[in-house]
Design a protein around this motif. Sequence first.
Motif, PDB file in Angstrom:
ATOM      1  N   GLN A 300       0.684  -1.103  -0.104  1.00  0.00           N
ATOM      2  CA  GLN A 300       0.045  -0.132  -0.064  1.00  0.00           C
ATOM      3  C   GLN A 300       0.692   1.253  -0.088  1.00  0.00           C
ATOM      4  O   GLN A 300       0.613   2.048  -0.875  1.00  0.00           O
ATOM      5  N   GLU A 318      -6.852  -1.515 -12.346  1.00  0.00           N
ATOM      6  CA  GLU A 318      -7.850  -1.988 -11.072  1.00  0.00           C
ATOM      7  C   GLU A 318      -7.052  -2.003  -9.800  1.00  0.00           C
ATOM      8  O   GLU A 318      -7.395  -2.030  -8.806  1.00  0.00           O
ATOM      9  N   TRP A 320      -5.012  -0.005  -8.121  1.00  0.00           N
ATOM     10  CA  TRP A 320      -4.693   0.787  -7.401  1.00  0.00           C
ATOM     11  C   TRP A 320      -5.987   1.112  -6.367  1.00  0.00           C
ATOM     12  O   TRP A 320      -6.076   1.200  -5.042  1.00  0.00           O
ATOM     13  N   GLU A 321      -7.129   0.781  -6.910  1.00  0.00           N
ATOM     14  CA  GLU A 321      -8.394   0.627  -6.204  1.00  0.00           C
ATOM     15  C   GLU A 321      -8.674  -0.547  -5.260  1.00  0.00           C
ATOM     16  O   GLU A 321      -8.931  -0.531  -4.084  1.00  0.00           O
ATOM     17  N   ARG A 322      -7.981  -1.464  -5.877  1.00  0.00           N
ATOM     18  CA  ARG A 322      -7.941  -2.984  -4.964  1.00  0.00           C
ATOM     19  C   ARG A 322      -6.776  -2.652  -3.878  1.00  0.00           C
ATOM     20  O   ARG A 322      -7.035  -3.202  -2.650  1.00  0.00           O
ATOM     21  N   GLU A 324      -6.320   0.117  -2.251  1.00  0.00           N
ATOM     22  CA  GLU A 324      -6.897   0.960  -1.334  1.00  0.00           C
ATOM     23  C   GLU A 324      -7.904   0.307  -0.648  1.00  0.00           C
ATOM     24  O   GLU A 324      -8.026   0.518   0.814  1.00  0.00           O
ATOM     25  N   ARG A 325      -8.900  -0.794  -1.212  1.00  0.00           N
ATOM     26  CA  ARG A 325      -9.968  -1.272  -0.512  1.00  0.00           C
ATOM     27  C   ARG A 325      -9.761  -2.665  -0.243  1.00  0.00           C
ATOM     28  O   ARG A 325     -10.501  -2.991   0.660  1.00  0.00           O
ATOM     29  N   ARG A 326      -9.200  -3.523  -0.953  1.00  0.00           N
ATOM     30  CA  ARG A 326      -9.153  -4.985  -0.548  1.00  0.00           C
ATOM     31  C   ARG A 326      -8.227  -5.472   0.413  1.00  0.00           C
ATOM     32  O   ARG A 326      -8.582  -6.455   1.262  1.00  0.00           O
ATOM     33  N   VAL A 328      -7.011  -5.456   4.143  1.00  0.00           N
ATOM     34  CA  VAL A 328      -7.674  -5.323   5.285  1.00  0.00           C
ATOM     35  C   VAL A 328      -6.496  -5.156   6.614  1.00  0.00           C
ATOM     36  O   VAL A 328      -5.593  -6.118   6.838  1.00  0.00           O
TER      37      VAL A 328
END
Length: 564
Positions: A300, A318, A320-322, A324-326, A328
Amino acid sequence: MQEYDVVIIGAGHNGLVCAAYLLKAGYSVLLLEKRPVPGGAATTEECIPDQAPGFKFNLCAIDHEFIHLGPVVEELELTKYGLEYLECDPVVFCPHPDGKYFLAHKSIEKTCTEIARYNERDARKYAEFTDYWQRAINAMIPMFNAPPKSVVDIFGNYNIQKLKDLFSVVGSPNKSLDFVRTMLNSAEDILNEWFDEEFLKAPLSRLASELGAPPSQKNLAIGVMMMAMRHNPGMARPRGGTGALVQALVNLVTSKGGVILTDQHVEKVLIDDAKAVGVRVAGGQEYRAKYGVISNIDAQRLFLQMTEKSDIDAVDSELWERLERRIVNNNETILKIDLALDEPLHFPYHEHKDEYLIGSILIADSMNHVEQAHSKCTLGEIPDSDPSMYVVMPSALDPSLAPPGKHTVWIEFFAPYQIAGAEGTGLKGTGWTDELKNQVADRVVDKLATYSPNLKTSIIARRVESPAELGERLGAYKGNYYHIDMTMDQMVFFRPLPELANYKTPIDNLFLTGAGTHPGGSISGMPGRNCARVFLQTKHPISQTLKDAGNSLKSTVGSVFGIS
């Protein structure tokens, strides 16, 4: 502008291990470390020099088990570079409020004898339980010591005994289903299935929770294997502290011509035409990499803070968003306390013996006590009303860490990174202030003193590091010293994401290593070694594949015919 074959971001122990293998393969290597000293989470430092001169503290990692499951120490011949391991025995002492205590030796038989003083059934079951998990660990070791997508590497790590252990655990449909059920379960459920006594279940659940989750969390029963490893291969610490491992690696790297620069904060990975070509550090200095940039920091921070989004989108729209959000992180980290003592800890209510102080001292009164210590962190609450903790007095095993007759104490207390309701206050907006961290530390010390009443009068000096400070020192995202949580959905083929799980990234010549890659956090060197193997396979696909296949064949033949 300086150019090297490989530039490694971060001189933590995995970065150093990776560098050592690449140097041995003939590459020139530069490591850039943001702190004044190399080592990352594996340093030993004299951190209270004014109040406690001569006291050396392990600022993060301390007990070494995983590194003994792999070949790093032997392959890199680290003993030649100053590394000496001291074996812990006993390995765990956990006093219980009712006067019972769990005392685990390296010997399973001696440990069972201790348990049998209170419950003979639990003693018998403990032997069976440990045997099962040691076979399971032995079956998994080949996967730890190989890139997760490398069938040749994994196969080459198996010998006859490891294959026997594998089939003993998953060798029939019923065994396979039972193993899957176990892995989908929680540490709490598994321990309740096996044992009756709370004095035994509590410390086992505390060790299981070292993976960074409460014992009730499903899909994380694998944490219960942590105690089995303390019997075999055993638990040890380098003479001179964890930093002695780093020093041996530094000695090796520099002897092979590697360069380590400290106080070098990498701000940007330089990418040209979808290829990593170097890095830029604070102040503007650039270092070029001819064959590769390897990141020893988490994915990250690497991508979201050190690259341009346009460069990432150009190769994977895809990703960058993964990132940020995937990925945990459950908000759990540690508040670290270091104490300089005038005399050793003493446990008068539990038949004190000095040997209790050699291994880990766990303050875990019950599984519910451990549960509170973890579940509250996820909610942003500080579990300090009745603290559970992991304590080590390393100077009991290694007197070189303190002046004669004096001692050091290492305390790990789980705490939230972001305190609920305190957003925007304290360090980095986490809510942590100097006043608060010391209030929490007072409660932790008070709790330990209920078991070792001489503690408070023997303290010479104290250092407390809040989760926010630990995150800043290590550069750890949200204070997570594992980089990302060690949950099953973020391990092996999924660590840190499926598309990044084999140490390579969509950016050509940009590689990942460190705790955020397979097989995860802890002192093992495995991510560094595995990353080096992938790098070499990428740069020399035919010769490295043939070499790996040859080693695999040699290992298999040797295990069958007893040839070494």
